[in-house]
Design an enzyme around this catalytic site. Structure first.
Site, PDB file in Angstrom:
ATOM      1  N   HIS A  82     -32.836 -42.623  61.423  1.00  0.00           N
ATOM      2  CA  HIS A  82     -33.859 -43.175  60.526  1.00  0.00           C
ATOM      3  C   HIS A  82     -33.449 -43.117  59.065  1.00  0.00           C
ATOM      4  O   HIS A  82     -32.630 -42.282  58.658  1.00  0.00           O
ATOM      5  CB  HIS A  82     -35.200 -42.464  60.736  1.00  0.00           C
ATOM      6  CG  HIS A  82     -35.177 -41.005  60.396  1.00  0.00           C
ATOM      7  ND1 HIS A  82     -35.597 -40.526  59.182  1.00  0.00           N
ATOM      8  CD2 HIS A  82     -34.805 -39.912  61.105  1.00  0.00           C
ATOM      9  CE1 HIS A  82     -35.496 -39.202  59.160  1.00  0.00           C
ATOM     10  NE2 HIS A  82     -34.996 -38.800  60.320  1.00  0.00           N
ATOM     11  N   ASP A  84     -36.061 -43.394  56.540  1.00  0.00           N
ATOM     12  CA  ASP A  84     -37.165 -42.868  55.724  1.00  0.00           C
ATOM     13  C   ASP A  84     -36.932 -41.374  55.509  1.00  0.00           C
ATOM     14  O   ASP A  84     -36.247 -40.717  56.296  1.00  0.00           O
ATOM     15  CB  ASP A  84     -38.527 -43.122  56.384  1.00  0.00           C
ATOM     16  CG  ASP A  84     -38.645 -42.519  57.778  1.00  0.00           C
ATOM     17  OD1 ASP A  84     -37.680 -42.645  58.562  1.00  0.00           O
ATOM     18  OD2 ASP A  84     -39.676 -41.903  58.088  1.00  0.00           O
ATOM     19  N   ASP A 113     -30.852 -35.583  56.615  1.00  0.00           N
ATOM     20  CA  ASP A 113     -31.957 -36.058  57.456  1.00  0.00           C
ATOM     21  C   ASP A 113     -32.499 -37.363  56.916  1.00  0.00           C
ATOM     22  O   ASP A 113     -33.422 -37.357  56.138  1.00  0.00           O
ATOM     23  CB  ASP A 113     -33.045 -34.985  57.501  1.00  0.00           C
ATOM     24  CG  ASP A 113     -34.248 -35.402  58.325  1.00  0.00           C
ATOM     25  OD1 ASP A 113     -34.098 -36.295  59.169  1.00  0.00           O
ATOM     26  OD2 ASP A 113     -35.335 -34.847  58.112  1.00  0.00           O
ATOM     27  N   GLU A 147     -39.692 -42.488  60.948  1.00  0.00           N
ATOM     28  CA  GLU A 147     -39.582 -41.322  61.832  1.00  0.00           C
ATOM     29  C   GLU A 147     -40.463 -40.178  61.358  1.00  0.00           C
ATOM     30  O   GLU A 147     -41.043 -39.456  62.159  1.00  0.00           O
ATOM     31  CB  GLU A 147     -38.124 -40.855  61.906  1.00  0.00           C
ATOM     32  CG  GLU A 147     -37.856 -39.807  62.985  1.00  0.00           C
ATOM     33  CD  GLU A 147     -38.075 -38.368  62.532  1.00  0.00           C
ATOM     34  OE1 GLU A 147     -38.277 -37.508  63.397  1.00  0.00           O
ATOM     35  OE2 GLU A 147     -38.077 -38.101  61.317  1.00  0.00           O
ATOM     36  N   GLU A 148     -40.574 -40.015  60.050  1.00  0.00           N
ATOM     37  CA  GLU A 148     -41.271 -38.851  59.505  1.00  0.00           C
ATOM     38  C   GLU A 148     -42.792 -38.986  59.576  1.00  0.00           C
ATOM     39  O   GLU A 148     -43.505 -38.043  59.310  1.00  0.00           O
ATOM     40  CB  GLU A 148     -40.840 -38.605  58.048  1.00  0.00           C
ATOM     41  CG  GLU A 148     -39.332 -38.425  57.866  1.00  0.00           C
ATOM     42  CD  GLU A 148     -38.803 -37.105  58.419  1.00  0.00           C
ATOM     43  OE1 GLU A 148     -39.577 -36.339  59.017  1.00  0.00           O
ATOM     44  OE2 GLU A 148     -37.597 -36.857  58.251  1.00  0.00           O
ATOM     45  N   ASP A 171     -29.996 -36.545  64.620  1.00  0.00           N
ATOM     46  CA  ASP A 171     -31.153 -36.219  63.789  1.00  0.00           C
ATOM     47  C   ASP A 171     -31.701 -34.835  64.129  1.00  0.00           C
ATOM     48  O   ASP A 171     -32.879 -34.563  63.942  1.00  0.00           O
ATOM     49  CB  ASP A 171     -32.233 -37.299  63.998  1.00  0.00           C
ATOM     50  CG  ASP A 171     -33.363 -37.183  62.995  1.00  0.00           C
ATOM     51  OD1 ASP A 171     -33.111 -36.707  61.874  1.00  0.00           O
ATOM     52  OD2 ASP A 171     -34.489 -37.565  63.334  1.00  0.00           O
ATOM     53  N   HIS A 437     -35.689 -31.053  55.125  1.00  0.00           N
ATOM     54  CA  HIS A 437     -37.037 -31.013  54.520  1.00  0.00           C
ATOM     55  C   HIS A 437     -37.162 -29.942  53.428  1.00  0.00           C
ATOM     56  O   HIS A 437     -38.266 -29.694  52.941  1.00  0.00           O
ATOM     57  CB  HIS A 437     -38.147 -30.802  55.575  1.00  0.00           C
ATOM     58  CG  HIS A 437     -38.248 -31.919  56.569  1.00  0.00           C
ATOM     59  ND1 HIS A 437     -39.314 -32.066  57.433  1.00  0.00           N
ATOM     60  CD2 HIS A 437     -37.423 -32.953  56.847  1.00  0.00           C
ATOM     61  CE1 HIS A 437     -39.127 -33.133  58.192  1.00  0.00           C
ATOM     62  NE2 HIS A 437     -37.978 -33.688  57.860  1.00  0.00           N
TER      63      HIS A 437
HETATM   64 ZN   LIG Z   1     -34.947 -36.722  60.786  1.00  0.00          ZN
END
Ligand SMILES: [Zn+2]
Length: 464
Positions: A82, A84, A113, A147-148, A171, A437
Site C-alpha cells: 500500500h 497510504d 510501511d 490499507e490503514e 507489509d 507508525h
Molecule cells: Zn502497512
C-alpha cells in the site's frame, strides 16, 4: 546475477522511494474523482508513472487501486502492498515527509510501511525484466491506497479484477507469516430497569478502542450515607492481587464517589501483556452493594470475564497447535444505570470456525439478555506449510539470509487478509527495531536493497 543488477540500480531505487515518501499520502476527504484525497492520488500516480517508465503495463482502477504488470501466461503472481500512510504524529527528529538520509537511513513516514518495500518491488520486477529472465506466470505489483483505514482499495480490486494464484505482501515481517488468527470485534449491550440498591451507579467509562487493553477506567457511584472509608477496604484486595491502582475521590455533589482505576495498556492481540483497568473497575463494583440489575451484571461480568485473556469463563477458550490460544480483550465500556455498552476484541485460532465461536458466545449472553451487536469479522488466514508458495518463500529466505525460514503465527491481521492466496513476507527482519507508525520511521538503505533482492528472488522463484 539479479542481486548485481539490483546493486546497479541502487541510486535509482533510493531516489524513487524518496520521491514517493515526500508525498504526504494520509487519508483525506474525497475531492472530485480522488476518493481518498489528493495526497494518496499523487502517490498512486507517482508509482504508476514510475512503472510505465520501467516498461510495465499499468492499470488504475478508478483511483481506488492500481497495478503494474509484466510478462505473459495464464496465471498471475502478485506482490500486494500500500501507498497510504498513517498521520505523522509528533516527536520526529527529521521532517516526516523530508525523506532525508542520515547515517545510511532514509527517514520519513512510509519509508518502511509500506512505500519503501512497494517502490522497491517495482525494481525487483524491473531487474527480472532487464535480465530477460524467462517467466511462466505474469507478475503484478498491486498498489493499495487505503490499507490503514479499511482496505477499501483492495476490496474494490477483489470485486472486479483478477485474483492471483499466489503472492506475498511486504507489509509485516520476515520470515513468513502463514497463520493469522480470525478477528471478531463486537459490542455487548445490556439494558437495565430501575436501580433499587443502597449504592447506585451514575456512569461508567473506560478504554479507547476494542483492540487496545485499557489502562484507565472510571465510574461514579452515589447513595445515602455512602462512606469512603468503608469503600476503601474493597480496593486493597484488588490492588494487591491484580497490580492495579484504584483511587476514590469525593464527587462534586453530595454522597457521590468517583472511582478511578489505572492499569497498563497493551495491544489487543496480546492482552496478557496488559493490566485491564475496566476489569479492575468491574471487579471493584461487583464487591459493592450495588443491588438490582446493575449489581447482578457486575457480578456476572466479573465471574465470566474477570481478568481472563483467553475467554475461559465465557467457554470460548479455543486452542490449536498452529496458532495457540484464543485471546480476549475487553476494550471499552460506556454506560449508566439505564444501559451499558462494551466493545470486545476476540482473536481465535486459525483452524477454528466463526460459527462455533459465535454460538458459544450467544449461549452465554442470551440468558442475561445481553445483546451482541455491531459485529465485525475477519476470517483467519492459514496457508499450509506444504504449499508451493510457502516452500519457495522459505527456500528464498534461507538462501538470501542464511537464517532459518521459520513460519510465524500472529494474532494481528496483515494486508494478506485483504486478498486470497497471499501471505506476509517482510520487510522487517527478525530482531530489528519496529518503527512502523512511530516517529522517526526509517529504512536503512542496506535493508531496502536487501528487501529488493529478496523480493526479486521470490518473484522469480514463484513466476518462473
Ligand atoms: Zn502497512
Amino acid at each position: 546475477m539479479i542481486d548485481k543488477k539490483i546493486m546497479e540500480m541502487k541510486n535509482e531505487i533510493i531516489q524513487a522511494v524518496r520521491e514517493n515518501v515526500m508525498i504526504k499520502s494520509v487519508l483525506a476527504d474525497q475531492i472530485g474523482d480522488m476518493p481518498f484525497g489528493e495526497g494518496i492520488q499523487r502517490s498512486l500516480e507517482h508509482a504508476l508513472n514510475l512503472a510505465k517508465e520501467l516498461g510495465f503495463r499499468t492499470k488504475n482502477l478508478d483511483n481506488m487501486v492500481g497495478y503494474a504488470e509484466y510478462g505473459e501466461g495464464d496465471e498471475m503472481f502478485a506482490v500486494l502492498g500500500h501507498l497510504d500512510v498513517v498521520p505523522e504524529g509528533d516527536g520526529w527528529t527529521y521532517p516526516p515527509y523530508g525523506a532525508e538520509i542520515h547515517n545510511g537511513k532514509i527517514y520519513g513516514r512510509g519509508t518502511l510501511d509500506d512505500k519503501g518495500p512497494m517502490i522497491g518491488a517495482l525494481f525487483s520486477l524491473s531487474a527480472i525484466k532487464e535480465l530477460n529472465l524467462p517467466l511462466k506466470r505474469r507478475v503484478r505489483i498491486i498498489f493499495g491506497t487505503n490499507e490503514e483505514s479499511g482496505s477499501k482499495g483492495v476490496k474494490y480490486y477483489v470485486e472486479r479484477d483478477e485474483i492471483p494464484v499466489a503472492g506475498f505482501t511486504p507489509d509485516a515481517e520476515y520470515p513468513i507469516i502463514n497463520a493469522e488468527k480470525g478477528i471478531l470485534t463486537c459490542v455487548l449491550e445490556k439494558n437495565f430497569e430501575k436501580q433499587n440498591g443502597k449504592i447506585k451507579l451514575d456512569y461508567i467509562l473506560g478504554g479507547t478502542a476494542p483492540n487496545v487493553v485499557p489502562d484507565y477506567a472510571e465510574a461514579a457511584i452515589y447513595g445515602e450515607s455512602i462512606n469512603i472509608k468503608e469503600l476503601m477496604e474493597a480496593c486493597k484486595e484488588i490492588e494487591m492481587v491484580e497490580n492495579l491502582q484504584i483511587k476514590l475521590e469525593k464527587g462534586d455533589k453530595d454522597n457521590y464517589i468517583n472511582i478511578k482505576v489505572f492499569g497498563l495498556s497493551a495491544h489487543g492481540s496480546t492482552p496478557e501483556l496488559g493490566k485491564n483497568a475496566i476489569s479492575g473497575l468491574i471487579h471493584y463494583l461487583s464487591l459493592l452493594e450495588l443491588d438490582g440489575e446493575v449489581g447482578k451484571y457486575m457480578t456476572f461480568l466479573h465471574k465470566n470475564i474477570g481478568y481472563e485473556t483467553d475467554g475461559k469463563g465465557l467457554c470460548i477458550n479455543l486452542y490449536d497447535n498452529v496458532s495457540g490460544k484464543l485471546t480476549f480483550n475487553l476494550g471499552t465500556i460506556n454506560g449508566n444505570a439505564n444501559k451499558i455498552k462494551m466493545e470486545i476484541n476476540i482473536r481465535y485460532p486459525v483452524t477454528k470456525k466463526y460459527n462455533d465461536l459465535m454460538a458459544k458466545l450467544e449461549e452465554k449472553m442470551s440468558p442475561m439478555n445481553i445483546k451482541i451487536e455491531d459485529i465485525r469479522h475477519k476470517a483467519p488466514l492459514y496457508v499450509n506449510p506444504d504449499e508451493e508458495l510457502i516452500k519457495k518463500l522459505q527456500k528464498v529466505y534461507k538462501e538470501k539470509t542464511s537464517q532459518d525460514p521459520t513460519l510465524l503465527a500472529i494474532g494481528g491481521g496483515t494486508y494478506a487478509k485483504a486478498m486470497k492466496n497471499i501471505v506476509a513476507f517482510g520487510p522487517v527482519f527478525p530482531g530489528e527495531e519496529d518503527v512502523i507508525h512511530q516517529p522517526d520511521e526509517h529504512i536503512s538503505i542496506e535493508n531496502l536493497i536487501k528487501n529488493v533482492q529478496i523480493m526479486a528472488a521470490a518473484i522469480y522463484e514463484l513466476a518462473k
